[in-house]
Design a protein around this motif. Structure first.
Motif, PDB file in Angstrom:
ATOM      1  N   GLU A 171      13.851  -5.342 -10.994  1.00 24.28           N
ATOM      2  CA  GLU A 171      12.793  -5.378  -9.569  1.00 24.28           C
ATOM      3  C   GLU A 171      11.663  -3.468  -9.035  1.00 24.28           C
ATOM      4  O   GLU A 171      10.680  -3.949  -8.973  1.00 24.28           O
ATOM      5  CB  GLU A 171      13.433  -6.039  -8.399  1.00 24.28           C
ATOM      6  N   HIS A 172      12.786  -2.646  -8.714  1.00 22.90           N
ATOM      7  CA  HIS A 172      12.241  -1.205  -8.299  1.00 22.90           C
ATOM      8  C   HIS A 172      12.102  -0.340  -8.737  1.00 22.90           C
ATOM      9  O   HIS A 172      12.131   1.062  -8.358  1.00 22.90           O
ATOM     10  CB  HIS A 172      13.088  -1.249  -6.875  1.00 22.90           C
ATOM     11  N   TYR A 173      12.918  -0.403 -10.409  1.00 23.49           N
ATOM     12  CA  TYR A 173      12.531   1.006 -11.778  1.00 23.49           C
ATOM     13  C   TYR A 173      11.478   1.643 -11.480  1.00 23.49           C
ATOM     14  O   TYR A 173      10.500   1.156 -11.797  1.00 23.49           O
ATOM     15  CB  TYR A 173      12.961  -0.204 -12.703  1.00 23.49           C
ATOM     16  N   GLY A 174      12.005   3.274 -11.339  1.00 21.94           N
ATOM     17  CA  GLY A 174      11.218   3.849 -11.347  1.00 21.94           C
ATOM     18  C   GLY A 174      10.595   4.427  -9.887  1.00 21.94           C
ATOM     19  O   GLY A 174       9.932   5.441  -9.673  1.00 21.94           O
ATOM     20  N   LEU A 175      10.668   3.597  -9.322  1.00 25.96           N
ATOM     21  CA  LEU A 175       9.473   3.593  -7.867  1.00 25.96           C
ATOM     22  C   LEU A 175      10.024   4.005  -6.291  1.00 25.96           C
ATOM     23  O   LEU A 175      10.944   3.801  -5.721  1.00 25.96           O
ATOM     24  CB  LEU A 175       9.048   2.124  -7.100  1.00 25.96           C
ATOM     25  N   ARG A 176       9.576   4.755  -5.955  1.00 22.07           N
ATOM     26  CA  ARG A 176       9.163   5.602  -4.952  1.00 22.07           C
ATOM     27  C   ARG A 176       8.555   5.843  -3.453  1.00 22.07           C
ATOM     28  O   ARG A 176       7.777   5.802  -4.087  1.00 22.07           O
ATOM     29  CB  ARG A 176      10.760   7.348  -5.089  1.00 22.07           C
ATOM     30  N   ARG A 177       9.062   5.615  -2.405  1.00 20.39           N
ATOM     31  CA  ARG A 177       8.694   5.344  -1.745  1.00 20.39           C
ATOM     32  C   ARG A 177       8.368   7.077  -1.083  1.00 20.39           C
ATOM     33  O   ARG A 177       9.968   7.615  -1.325  1.00 20.39           O
ATOM     34  CB  ARG A 177       9.371   5.351  -0.445  1.00 20.39           C
ATOM     35  N   GLN A 178       7.300   7.770  -0.672  1.00 24.77           N
ATOM     36  CA  GLN A 178       7.095   9.353  -0.601  1.00 24.77           C
ATOM     37  C   GLN A 178       7.293   9.467   1.653  1.00 24.77           C
ATOM     38  O   GLN A 178       7.479   9.131   1.801  1.00 24.77           O
ATOM     39  CB  GLN A 178       5.602   9.678  -0.748  1.00 24.77           C
ATOM     40  N   ARG A 179       8.242  10.667   1.157  1.00 26.23           N
ATOM     41  CA  ARG A 179       8.063  11.237   2.825  1.00 26.23           C
ATOM     42  C   ARG A 179       6.817  11.329   3.591  1.00 26.23           C
ATOM     43  O   ARG A 179       6.438  12.163   2.491  1.00 26.23           O
ATOM     44  CB  ARG A 179       9.530  12.598   2.746  1.00 26.23           C
ATOM     45  N   ARG A 180       6.181  11.079   4.332  1.00 27.73           N
ATOM     46  CA  ARG A 180       5.643  11.547   4.931  1.00 27.73           C
ATOM     47  C   ARG A 180       5.920  13.296   6.106  1.00 27.73           C
ATOM     48  O   ARG A 180       7.272  13.589   5.911  1.00 27.73           O
ATOM     49  CB  ARG A 180       5.674  10.431   6.399  1.00 27.73           C
ATOM     50  N   PRO A 181       4.997  13.888   6.794  1.00 25.65           N
ATOM     51  CA  PRO A 181       4.686  14.598   7.097  1.00 25.65           C
ATOM     52  C   PRO A 181       6.586  14.872   7.818  1.00 25.65           C
ATOM     53  O   PRO A 181       6.115  16.177   8.137  1.00 25.65           O
ATOM     54  CB  PRO A 181       3.634  15.149   8.053  1.00 25.65           C
ATOM     55  N   ASP A 182       6.807  14.377   8.964  1.00 22.75           N
ATOM     56  CA  ASP A 182       7.273  14.641   9.780  1.00 22.75           C
ATOM     57  C   ASP A 182       9.141  14.533   9.709  1.00 22.75           C
ATOM     58  O   ASP A 182      10.476  14.009  10.155  1.00 22.75           O
ATOM     59  CB  ASP A 182       7.630  12.849  10.527  1.00 22.75           C
ATOM     60  N   GLY A 183       8.989  13.849   7.927  1.00 25.88           N
ATOM     61  CA  GLY A 183      10.713  13.296   6.970  1.00 25.88           C
ATOM     62  C   GLY A 183      10.694  12.400   7.094  1.00 25.88           C
ATOM     63  O   GLY A 183      11.942  12.168   6.316  1.00 25.88           O
ATOM     64  N   HIS A 184      10.486  11.490   7.826  1.00 25.80           N
ATOM     65  CA  HIS A 184      10.604  10.256   7.360  1.00 25.80           C
ATOM     66  C   HIS A 184       9.556   9.172   5.724  1.00 25.80           C
ATOM     67  O   HIS A 184       8.574  10.017   5.786  1.00 25.80           O
ATOM     68  CB  HIS A 184      10.139   9.068   8.572  1.00 25.80           C
ATOM     69  N   TYR A 185      10.511   8.419   5.385  1.00 26.61           N
ATOM     70  CA  TYR A 185       9.624   7.844   4.059  1.00 26.61           C
ATOM     71  C   TYR A 185       9.294   6.883   5.038  1.00 26.61           C
ATOM     72  O   TYR A 185       8.450   5.845   6.147  1.00 26.61           O
ATOM     73  CB  TYR A 185      10.309   6.970   4.252  1.00 26.61           C
ATOM     74  N   GLU A 186       7.222   6.795   3.696  1.00 22.85           N
ATOM     75  CA  GLU A 186       6.714   5.977   4.233  1.00 22.85           C
ATOM     76  C   GLU A 186       6.621   4.387   4.315  1.00 22.85           C
ATOM     77  O   GLU A 186       7.943   4.344   4.151  1.00 22.85           O
ATOM     78  CB  GLU A 186       4.819   5.936   3.528  1.00 22.85           C
ATOM     79  N   ARG A 187       6.031   3.663   5.530  1.00 25.67           N
ATOM     80  CA  ARG A 187       6.625   2.511   5.503  1.00 25.67           C
ATOM     81  C   ARG A 187       6.689   1.623   4.320  1.00 25.67           C
ATOM     82  O   ARG A 187       5.769   2.216   3.244  1.00 25.67           O
ATOM     83  CB  ARG A 187       5.204   1.348   6.209  1.00 25.67           C
ATOM     84  N   VAL A 188       7.451   0.053   3.326  1.00 32.15           N
ATOM     85  CA  VAL A 188       7.034  -0.410   2.614  1.00 32.15           C
ATOM     86  C   VAL A 188       5.600  -1.145   1.748  1.00 32.15           C
ATOM     87  O   VAL A 188       5.931  -2.032   3.746  1.00 32.15           O
ATOM     88  CB  VAL A 188       8.553  -1.526   2.925  1.00 32.15           C
ATOM     89  N   ARG A 189       5.553  -1.092   1.367  1.00 34.44           N
ATOM     90  CA  ARG A 189       4.641  -1.691   0.576  1.00 34.44           C
ATOM     91  C   ARG A 189       4.230  -2.368  -0.466  1.00 34.44           C
ATOM     92  O   ARG A 189       5.631  -1.883  -0.828  1.00 34.44           O
ATOM     93  CB  ARG A 189       2.903  -0.503   0.981  1.00 34.44           C
TER      94      ARG A 189
END
Length: 385
Positions: free
Chosen positions: A265-283
């Motif tokens: 279901e999630h192989y190789g997929l990554r949420r990127q970090r925003r400038p504030d250090g937190h991860y982007e929202r789930v899409r």
């Protein structure tokens, strides 16, 4: 204009075919005397279902926005998941009866193993039914979710999945998100142990806020494990302790099936970090999607996993296809076979991961042990997050 109607409305009852596989296997074995029928579960999963998926094909049609509220409130769809549980547990009890020599018939060891794998598959897909029920707010559905999980000794999934996986999905902090270059056989133990730790830590923190010890019956993970212990204990009393190894074996099969699906279901997929250090929202782009009709009917739209993560409380019948989501090349049944063969899996899926990120391996979730090899093969910028 007439209101929209779900063309698959009554076809969702096909999901009940899964727990009914055991009675079909029993009927086949006893009417023909052919022991291969005890393996009906894996035969249907890995041989018949991929062919049906290919023959029937995909369906990416979405219900219109105007129909979503009515669709979600239609209780017919809930009964399709509720009814899974009694069939599941009747099958489990009858399997124990057969393992114990019920009816004066002693199964050969090879037949007992086939029965174990078939029952384990039912328990593994019961985790999917529990997954659907556990995301709902109604207390009765959450309780049914815990009951469905007891067969596979995986009651802590209720905690680890809802409060851990959905928060941390597609990040380095989620043990249930597989990494590019990581084999299924390396992922399963990492995800299993990580899920147990996650559930325990989440419950420790929750109970601490209430001023309670983690060793408390209100610990949802501990409570779930006690339910499994009570279930297995009752079955051992009813049918003899000889059923316990088979119960443990079917639980292992069920957990392995669940974790193999997690891997896909999630192989190789990554949420990127925003400038504030937190991860982007789930899409939707953070989960692999597939629209094959047959598997989606049998799995209550689990393959529309992208929309599920974007809208976790949305009921299965209302889940939608999203063009933003990366698409698997085949349904889950075929992908499970491929996942069990790591070289073929990597040959098929690694290029798809890279294509999803425009060729930039630095944006993907990469297995640390495989990173050097993958970078030599796909030379790009440093990985992130």
């Amino acid at each position: 204009m007439a209101p929209w109607r779900d063309p698959k409305r009554h076809l969702w009852l096909l999901g009940l075919v899964v727990p009914a596989v055991f009675p079909l296997a029993w009927l086949g074995a006893y009417t023909t005397g052919v022991g291969v029928f005890w393996y009906l579960g894996p035969i249907l999963t890995f041989c018949v279902l991929p062919v049906l998926d290919y023959a029937v094909g995909p369906d990416s049609e979405n219900p219109p926005d105007s129909a979503l509220a009515r669709l979600e409130n239609d209780r017919f769809y809930r009964w399709a998941t509720y009814l899974y549980l009694p069939i599941q547990y009747v099958s489990l009890v009858l399997a124990c009866w057969l393992w114990s020599g019920g009816g004066g018939v002693t199964l050969a060891t090879v037949d007992r193993v086939g029965l174990m794998i078939t029952i384990g598959g039912i328990g593994g897909i019961a985790i999917n039914a529990a997954h659907e029920l556990g995301h709902q707010r109604a207390r009765v559905e959450q309780r049914l979710s815990k009951i469905a999980l007891a067969q596979a000794c995986y009651g802590h999934f209720f905690v680890a999945h809802n409060r851990g996986h959905h928060i941390n999905v597609a990040t380095a902090g989620d043990p249930a998100s597989s990494r590019m270059g990581e084999s299924l056989w390396a992922f399963i133990p990492r995800s299993v142990t990580g899920g147990v730790r996650s559930a325990w830590q989440l419950e420790r923190k929750r109970l601490a806020r209430l001023g309670l010890s983690v060793w408390n019956i209100r610990n949802d993970a501990l409570h779930a494990w006690l339910v499994t212990a009570a279930l297995f204990g009752a079955l051992a009393v009813a049918f003899g302790p000889g059923v316990l190894p088979w119960l443990l074996g079917q639980a292992i099969v069920g957990v392995a099936l669940l974790e193999a699906i997690n891997y896909i279901e999630h192989y190789g997929l990554r949420r990127q970090r925003r400038p504030d250090g937190h991860y982007e929202r789930v899409r939707p782009s953070h989960s692999w999607n597939n629209n094959t009709v047959v598997a989606n009917l049998l799995l209550f739209h689990l393959q529309r996993h992208s929309d599920h993560h974007a809208h976790p409380s949305r009921r299965y019948q209302a889940l939608r296809h999203d063009d933003e989501a990366p698409q698997l090349p085949a349904g889950y049944a075929a992908m499970l076979i491929l996942a069990g063969l790591p070289p073929l899996w990597r040959r098929v899926m690694d290029p798809r991961v890279l294509a999803h990120y425009g060729g930039e391996i630095g944006l993907a979730a990469v297995n640390p042990r495989s990173e050097k090899r993958l970078r030599r093969r796909y030379a790009t910028a440093p990985s992130r997050g």
